[in-house]
Write a protein that holds these residues in place. Structure first.
Motif, PDB file in Angstrom:
ATOM      1  N   GLU A   1       1.582  -5.111   2.414  1.00 50.09           N
ATOM      2  CA  GLU A   1       2.492  -5.002   3.559  1.00 50.09           C
ATOM      3  C   GLU A   1       2.555  -3.588   4.147  1.00 50.09           C
ATOM      4  O   GLU A   1       2.269  -3.385   5.310  1.00 50.09           O
ATOM      5  N   ASN A   2       2.937  -2.604   3.302  1.00 50.44           N
ATOM      6  CA  ASN A   2       3.102  -1.257   3.866  1.00 50.44           C
ATOM      7  C   ASN A   2       1.956  -0.299   3.547  1.00 50.44           C
ATOM      8  O   ASN A   2       1.950   0.837   4.002  1.00 50.44           O
ATOM      9  N   GLY A   3       0.969  -0.767   2.807  1.00 52.30           N
ATOM     10  CA  GLY A   3      -0.203   0.071   2.553  1.00 52.30           C
ATOM     11  C   GLY A   3      -0.005   1.167   1.518  1.00 52.30           C
ATOM     12  O   GLY A   3      -0.888   1.988   1.309  1.00 52.30           O
ATOM     13  N   ASN A   4       1.149   1.192   0.844  1.00 49.01           N
ATOM     14  CA  ASN A   4       1.381   2.238  -0.155  1.00 49.01           C
ATOM     15  C   ASN A   4       0.631   1.943  -1.447  1.00 49.01           C
ATOM     16  O   ASN A   4       0.433   0.789  -1.819  1.00 49.01           O
ATOM     17  N   ARG A   5       0.284   3.016  -2.137  1.00 49.55           N
ATOM     18  CA  ARG A   5      -0.475   2.883  -3.367  1.00 49.55           C
ATOM     19  C   ARG A   5       0.352   2.175  -4.449  1.00 49.55           C
ATOM     20  O   ARG A   5       1.544   2.416  -4.608  1.00 49.55           O
ATOM     21  N   LEU A   6      -0.291   1.273  -5.176  1.00 53.80           N
ATOM     22  CA  LEU A   6       0.366   0.616  -6.309  1.00 53.80           C
ATOM     23  C   LEU A   6      -0.340   1.051  -7.585  1.00 53.80           C
ATOM     24  O   LEU A   6      -1.575   1.156  -7.610  1.00 53.80           O
ATOM     25  N   GLU A   7       0.456   1.356  -8.599  1.00 54.29           N
ATOM     26  CA  GLU A   7      -0.141   1.716  -9.878  1.00 54.29           C
ATOM     27  C   GLU A   7       0.030   0.546 -10.848  1.00 54.29           C
ATOM     28  O   GLU A   7       1.108  -0.052 -10.927  1.00 54.29           O
ATOM     29  N   GLY A   8      -1.012   0.239 -11.592  1.00 53.59           N
ATOM     30  CA  GLY A   8      -0.907  -0.844 -12.560  1.00 53.59           C
ATOM     31  C   GLY A   8      -0.191  -0.395 -13.834  1.00 53.59           C
ATOM     32  O   GLY A   8      -0.246   0.780 -14.199  1.00 53.59           O
TER      33      GLY A   8
END
Ligand code: ATP
Ligand code: MG
Lengths: 306, 356
Positions: free
Chosen positions: B347-354
């Motif tokens: 949605e907002n393109g922000n980085r996600l960390e696993g």
């Protein structure tokens, strides 16, 4: 616009050519060979030829006797009559008039530029709300014919005791020069890149230092053009001089010539002397044109481009 | 020697619909080389000009050495700027150009001459001191513009796209020289460019901007390895990162898209979440057990091969070191190591960390 030739040579180094602008501009420049050129060119040449003819004839006549002028108008003078110039100079009271005119003309040009250059710089650069209406106001001034304001001006000048005074005429000349001068130089200053002023500002220069050390030298060609145009205009100026000057010792050249012509008509016309008088008025201006013509044209086209 | 700090700085030009620079926070350390980078119109020049004093600050503060200078005159800030078009005074010689600041500051002639000569020596300008700018090449003018800045020994150097008028080769050479010079002088420098390679090669830290906002501020490696959003991810690196839209698998450890592409991820994510993954071209490699891809275009650059693949649900560019003699239409398997697959919110393109 990017391709516009910069007349001040020093400037070419300062602004790198913008490659992208070149092809479009070049294509535009080459396609104006139409009917305008076909008719315009011969017309221009005809006009030039006519003017040269008149000039040559005028100079020739100034060196002839009056009878020669009427009897053999197209011939060269039999004996060159230098004394025509002596007569004009002496009888026409030209020597005083030349001095007055030179002083007045130079004084006008200097004062006009001294006032117009800073004014134009400020109008072109400082984004105050009133800048554009003020520029318009000056531009409107260009359109007002002198004949229209001459009577009210006379009344005002009279009140200040400045009629029949070269100082008074000088004030008038400077005042009436300003609209065109400011308008012309505003365009000129506007065409100089603003980065230079920003650089000067960061270098610690004050606004006045920036104007004097950076901008003024860069506007030199515009200022010289203006000075020449102004000089020529006031060298020839007749209407104001005729109305505002009264006594012989304060006459300018153009009025003196006019008076000389009147005198000639009454006493057994010396046409050779009259032409000599005209030559004294015209030839210096012509010399200026020949000497600085290129500069004038370059300065004019730059101003017109804006 | 100087530290700089932008604190919540905003500049909104009257009559424009959005702020040119909005709530900019940017601390810069003493002696640091910081590059502002971003696409055209993102507010880089405006930020730099606010720091120099050539542009007004609407709100917020700009500190140099801890002192708010946002309302001080440009001349009081002791900053020197190198302009894109050099802004050399055309009617002055190289020496006069370089000494102009000192002349205005009324330093003695002998001192000016001496300082100019030292700077000219550093920049290889000694033979040109008596020339006018118009008689110099673009690269030499560029050097004079820098000379003008270093003669002053200011607190801060500002550069606004100083290399964009030079040809590619000279640009590479000059960026090395600027970097080296800055290292020697140790003067805090803020450098604006829209060229991310310039940014990566020169900067101690890079500030990536977009539409007036700071997107990320960090070292070149941080930006490259851990871009905070798809904007930074796409902006840094050349050729740009490949993006593929899809979702997280039920197991949380894989990505898939509707066309059937499936890739292992580093760590676990919320199953079913819509995401965009990003893979840099240099991190794609051929693998038998990878996802299916068709060669669409082969562009050898000499050192490597740039290959555009049709992949399930789109296209991807890979730059491969080894020579594989791939031909258009050929079918291969492609993959990327889980550590090289960046995951961004769909949605907002922000980085996600696993989670690990
Ligand atoms: N004097 C001004 N008046 C109005 N708007 C301006 C002015 N200067 C800049 N802007 C606007 O502010 C925004 C940021 O401009 P800025 O010059 O800082 O961009 P930039 O990042 O330097 O871009 P570029 O890479 O093209 O130089 C742009 O949208 C621009 O149109
Ligand atoms: Mg810019």
């Amino acid at each position: 616009m990017l391709l516009r030739k910069m007349p001040w040579p020093a400037f070419r180094g300062g602004v790198p050519t913008q490659g992208a602008g070149a092809p479009a501009g070049a294509a535009k420049a080459s396609d104006n060979a139409g009917p305008v050129k076909l008719i315009g060119l011969p017309l221009t040449w005809a006009f030039v030829a006519f003017n040269i003819f008149v000039l040559v004839w005028m100079v020739m006549s100034s060196l002839k006797t009056s009878s020669e002028i009427f009897e053999v108008p197209w011939n060269l003078p039999e004996v060159i009559q230098w004394e025509n110039f002596v007569i004009a100079w002496r009888d026409g009271n030209f020597s005083r008039a030349v001095l007055n005119t030179v002083l007045l003309t130079i004084g006008t040009a200097v004062a006009t530029i001294a006032v117009a250059a800073p004014a134009a710089y400020v109008l072109s650069r400082f984004k105050v709300v009133s800048a554009s209406p003020m520029t318009m106001y000056f531009a409107i001034g260009i359109g007002i014919p002198a004949q229209l304001v001459i009577l009210p001006l006379y009344a005002i000048m009279n009140q200040f005791g400045m009629v029949n005074s070269l100082w008074g005429l000088w004030v008038l000349y400077v005042a009436t020069s300003l609209p065109f001068a400011v308008f012309f130089l505003t365009g000129f200053f506007a065409s100089l890149p603003g980065e230079l002023e920003e650089a000067a500002m960061l270098d610690g220069a004050s606004a006045f230092q920036t104007f004097r050390i950076i901008m003024l030298p860069l506007a030199r060609s515009g200022i010289v053009t203006l000075a020449i145009l102004n000089t020529i205009a006031h060298w020839n100026e007749t209407i104001f001089a005729l109305v505002f000057l009264q006594t012989d010792d304060r006459m300018t050249l153009s009025v003196t010539l006019l008076n000389f012509m009147k005198a000639m008509q009454y006493n057994n016309a010396n046409w050779g002397g009259l032409f000599a008088g005209v030559c004294i008025l015209v030839l210096p201006v012509l010399a200026i044109y020949l000497w600085l013509g290129r500069q004038i044209i370059e300065g004019m086209t730059l101003g017109a481009d804006k | 020697m100087a530290t700089i700090e932008f604190r919540n700085v905003t500049r909104h030009f009257p009559g424009t619909h959005r702020a040119a620079v909005e709530h900019l926070n940017l601390p810069i350390e003493d002696g640091e080389f910081v590059v502002l980078v971003g696409p055209s119109g993102c507010g880089k020049s405006t930020s730099l000009r606010m720091l120099s004093g050539l542009e007004l600050v609407d709100s917020g503060e700009i500190l140099i050495d801890g002192k708010d200078i946002s309302r001080a005159r440009p001349s009081e800030r002791d900053v020197a700027m190198v302009f894109q078009n050099y802004a050399l005074y055309p009617h002055m010689t190289v020496a006069d150009n370089m000494g102009f600041h000192l002349r205005i500051a009324k330093r003695p002639k002998s001192e000016i001459r001496q300082k100019v000569e030292i700077a000219a020596e550093k920049l290889g300008l000694t033979p040109f001191l008596d020339r006018y700018p118009r008689n110099l090449s673009g690269g030499q003018r560029q050097r004079v513009a820098m000379g003008r800045a270093i003669v002053r020994t200011p607190k801060v150097y500002l550069f606004d796209e100083p290399l964009s008028n030079l040809d590619a080769k000279l640009r590479v050479q000059m960026r090395g020289e600027i970097k080296k010079l800055q290292g020697e002088l140790g003067t805090t420098t803020v450098y604006v460019t829209h060229d991310q390679i310039e940014a990566m090669t020169m900067a101690d830290r890079i500030a990536v901007m977009s539409e007036g906002k700071l997107e990320q501020y960090g070292t070149p490696t941080e930006l490259y390895d851990r871009p905070v959003n798809t904007f930074v991810a796409g902006f840094i690196g050349s050729p740009g990162m490949n993006f593929i839209e899809g979702a997280i698998d039920a197991d949380g450890g894989h990505f898939h898209n509707d066309a059937g592409l499936r890739l292992a991820l580093d760590g676990t994510f919320t199953p079913g979440r819509k995401v965009t993954i990003g893979i840099r071209p240099e991190h794609l490699r051929l693998a038998e057990d990878g996802f299916g891809a068709n060669v669409d275009l082969v562009e050898p650059t000499g050192a490597e091969e740039m290959i555009v693949f049709d992949i399930p649900g789109g296209q991807a560019t890979a730059s491969l070191r080894e020579r594989n003699n791939l031909r258009k239409g050929q079918k291969v398997g492609l993959t990327a190591a889980p550590g090289h697959v960046h995951v961004f919110c769909g949605e907002n393109g922000n980085r996600l960390e696993g989670r690990t």
